[in-house]
Design an enzyme around this catalytic site. Sequence first.
Site, mmCIF file in Angstrom:
data_model
loop_
_atom_site.group_PDB
_atom_site.id
_atom_site.type_symbol
_atom_site.label_atom_id
_atom_site.label_comp_id
_atom_site.label_asym_id
_atom_site.label_seq_id
_atom_site.Cartn_x
_atom_site.Cartn_y
_atom_site.Cartn_z
ATOM 1 N N HIS A 142 5.942 20.628 16.384
ATOM 2 C CA HIS A 142 6.090 19.460 15.969
ATOM 3 C C HIS A 142 7.481 18.751 16.647
ATOM 4 O O HIS A 142 8.292 19.332 17.248
ATOM 5 C CB HIS A 142 6.776 19.802 14.208
ATOM 6 C CG HIS A 142 6.761 18.491 13.319
ATOM 7 N ND1 HIS A 142 7.898 17.691 13.397
ATOM 8 C CD2 HIS A 142 5.871 17.852 12.539
ATOM 9 C CE1 HIS A 142 7.587 17.025 12.564
ATOM 10 N NE2 HIS A 142 6.379 17.019 11.931
ATOM 11 N N GLY B 263 4.717 8.045 8.835
ATOM 12 C CA GLY B 263 4.775 6.934 7.964
ATOM 13 C C GLY B 263 3.605 6.659 7.068
ATOM 14 O O GLY B 263 3.516 5.699 6.513
ATOM 15 N N GLU C 236 1.606 12.695 16.246
ATOM 16 C CA GLU C 236 2.435 11.894 15.462
ATOM 17 C C GLU C 236 3.579 11.239 16.413
ATOM 18 O O GLU C 236 4.254 12.037 17.129
ATOM 19 C CB GLU C 236 3.201 12.942 14.739
ATOM 20 C CG GLU C 236 2.482 13.647 13.644
ATOM 21 C CD GLU C 236 3.450 14.388 12.632
ATOM 22 O OE1 GLU C 236 3.131 14.219 11.343
ATOM 23 O OE2 GLU C 236 4.350 15.153 12.866
ATOM 24 N N ASN D 231 3.821 18.074 4.752
ATOM 25 C CA ASN D 231 4.661 19.080 5.309
ATOM 26 C C ASN D 231 6.212 19.006 4.594
ATOM 27 O O ASN D 231 6.541 17.703 4.222
ATOM 28 C CB ASN D 231 5.004 18.237 6.768
ATOM 29 C CG ASN D 231 5.875 18.980 7.652
ATOM 30 O OD1 ASN D 231 6.687 20.111 7.040
ATOM 31 N ND2 ASN D 231 6.233 18.659 8.764
ATOM 32 N N LEU D 232 6.463 20.111 4.125
ATOM 33 C CA LEU D 232 7.550 19.991 3.310
ATOM 34 C C LEU D 232 8.855 20.090 3.842
ATOM 35 O O LEU D 232 9.986 19.892 3.573
ATOM 36 C CB LEU D 232 7.661 21.154 2.278
ATOM 37 C CG LEU D 232 6.800 21.195 0.942
ATOM 38 C CD1 LEU D 232 5.330 20.751 1.135
ATOM 39 C CD2 LEU D 232 6.835 22.475 0.209
ATOM 40 N N LYS D 233 8.849 20.084 5.080
ATOM 41 C CA LYS D 233 10.208 19.982 6.263
ATOM 42 C C LYS D 233 11.050 21.058 5.444
ATOM 43 O O LYS D 233 10.880 21.922 4.921
ATOM 44 C CB LYS D 233 10.410 18.656 6.506
ATOM 45 C CG LYS D 233 9.205 17.973 7.213
ATOM 46 C CD LYS D 233 9.726 16.607 7.742
ATOM 47 C CE LYS D 233 8.534 16.045 8.606
ATOM 48 N NZ LYS D 233 8.823 14.682 9.199
ATOM 49 N N ILE E 224 8.081 8.683 12.429
ATOM 50 C CA ILE E 224 8.411 9.787 11.551
ATOM 51 C C ILE E 224 9.212 9.339 10.531
ATOM 52 O O ILE E 224 10.422 9.028 10.925
ATOM 53 C CB ILE E 224 8.485 11.047 12.314
ATOM 54 C CG1 ILE E 224 7.078 11.516 13.024
ATOM 55 C CG2 ILE E 224 9.010 12.255 11.318
ATOM 56 C CD1 ILE E 224 7.498 12.861 13.841
#
Length: 222
Positions: A95, A181, A143, A11-13, A148
Amino acid sequence: MDHQNSTVIVNLKHYRQSSSASAERFLEKFIGSQGMSEARIIFALNPIDIRLASSFPEMEFFSQHVDPVEYGAHTGQFSPQSLLDLGITGSLLNHSERRISHETVERTVSMAKRSGLEIALCCESVEEAQSFAPLKPAFIAYEPPELIGGNVSVTTAKPSVISDVVRVCSEYGVPVLVGAGVKTGSDYRTSLRLGASGILVASGIVLAENPAKSLSSLIENQ
Ligand code: G3P
């Protein structure tokens, strides 16, 4: 550990290193990574960077979000079909950093399914997994929000929750991904041992000194 049929979503966020003006340079680091292991490797792009997918035909991309709309008069929203039209095969949904209502989840999953877009539907608890599993998305991604971006892996802190999520989802045939994590090959192997079908990872790759090397050491068969 057999990585065949496992999935790794990076996930490049919206990190400065991996989105907007830096996104293309970031993705170039991973050219060739598809052949590195048996795993299916997917990069989840920020919506601002979706059009980059066409520049990396050998890589697979998800969006980080999608809306329950068709093409039409929708300002600032985009449809499952519009992602498919740009070569994107799926999307994260709900998310922890982009939560939506249960009703919107239902509408989006059903619309994405009709279009043929895979959804990795994120949940924060077994209860939420239980409520989402009947929707039968392509994946349910567990998640725990408090882990996170940190250094304690979900696989270390929540093994029994992972097993519970896997059990609940398996009743509906929905594969489970786990994230938060995750940093090492050992985290990855533990996730598979607990019955998950793969992982989601962000900071462990994006913020690493050598992101491509971090990905390869995470996924290589050991
Ligand atoms: O979607 C994956 C993400 O939320 C996990 O983040 O930084 O803990 O790997 P991170």
